[in-house]
Design an enzyme around this catalytic site. Structure first.
Site: not given
Length: 339
Positions: A46, A204, A230
């Site tokens: 599961d 931006k 970045d």
């Protein structure tokens, strides 16, 4: 002098190649066999996670190597359950080595009725018995304050600086470091300072989440080799658009240095078809086969710096010393040897 307990490594399934590489380097540095602790991390039918440690860890200094990358929830639960197993097995100290710290983008409430999931994850790690965190380039540095325990946040910029000096040794005077947004200026400035290069910013404006409406370059990038810096690349849409805007503003060529290559969805295809000459990623997140085969994507290893940081934590010496060139350069000498 080292303490009596030994450092031992154990890993989940998130980035086994990185964990094995760290183990090999620890064996080399210490002169003793330093394999990963024999354990199994499996799932029931599961999806429930089960962990069993086959070696004695009583009184040992344990380091769990497990980034919480995609699938983030599964990898986070593996980390928590491994920590619980070690705590109940009387480990002396448990340090979580989390090269990529997931949920770091949810470090504050940006709107009403939203969670601060990074703090929730910090609480869960503490509750599992983890006593120290070793990570790299947290998305937001203030996340360190979410923990009531030591947090060592390594930086990729010293490694990137070595790479830039090696790859662009004949054109360092043409380099321009670029931050892809105002929020990343500090990170870009750190690299710019290390290679003595000027800094520019791509500002931006978003109309709505996930969509960039307009980009403006702050600074003169004409005839420059631009390096976009970045901490992470997710779908690469903004990154590729920023590269195009820099070329439109007269840049000679564009390269990118990104710490965490999340690279979800169409990211690899976008980078491959973009105007970027190269995208350099670290292996904090295990690269997919698609990434390794991409013609303009290159991987820089983090095992050398993580190995030395683990050994420094174990023997009680400075981790921040790894931010200095004179300390970091020797452990990356095989990659960036001096001509």
């Amino acid at each position: 002098m080292p303490t009596l307990h030994e450092p031992k490594l154990i890993a989940g399934n998130a980035n086994l190649p990185l964990a094995e590489s760290i183990a090999r380097r620890m064996s080399l540095y210490r002169g003793v066999d330093q394999g990963l602790v024999d354990a199994r991390v499996e799932r029931f039918n599961d999806g429930e996670i089960f962990v069993e440690v086959f070696e004695n860890v009583r009184g040992e200094d344990m380091f769990i190597v497990q980034p919480t990358s995609n699938p983030a929830n599964d990898n986070l639960m593996e980390l928590l359950i491994i920590a619980d197993a070690l705590r109940r097995s009387s480990a002396q100290r448990i340090t979580a080595v989390i090269p990529y710290f997931g949920y770091a983008r949810q470090d504050r409430r940006t709107k009403a009725r939203t969670p601060i999931s990074a703090k929730l994850v910090a609480n869960m790690l503490t509750g599992a018995g983890i006593e120290r965190i070793l990570t790299m380039d947290l998305h937001a540095a203030q996340i360190q304050g979410f923990f009531d325990m030591p947090v060592d946040n390594l930086y990729a910029s010293p490694i990137f600086a070595l790479d830039v000096k090696h790859q662009f040794k004949d054109s360092l005077d043409e380099i321009m470091v670029v931050s892809p947004d105002v929020g990343g200026v500090a990170r870009a400035r750190e690299l710019a300072k290390r290679i003595n290069a000027p800094l520019s910013i791509v500002d931006k404006r978003r109309e709505k989440a996930g969509e960039v409406a307009e980009m403006t370059v702050i600074g003169d990038v004409r005839d420059k080799i631009c390096l976009i810096v970045d901490d992470m690349c997710d779908t690469a849409g903004t990154l590729c658009k920023a590269a195009q805007v820099l070329l439109d503003n007269g840049a000679k060529e564009v390269h990118s240095y990104i710490t965490h290559g999340v690279m979800s969805g169409p990211a690899v295809e976008r980078v491959t078809n973009s105007v970027m000459k190269s995208l350099v990623l670290t292996d904090t997140i295990q690269p997919t086969e698609e990434i390794t085969k991409a013609k303009n994507i290159r991987i820089v290893p983090t095992a050398p710096i993580f190995t030395q940081a683990i050994l420094n934590i174990w023997n009680g010496t400075s981790v921040s010393s790894l931010f200095e060139d004179k300390t970091l350069t020797p452990i990356y000498e095989s990659m960036y040897h001096r001509d």
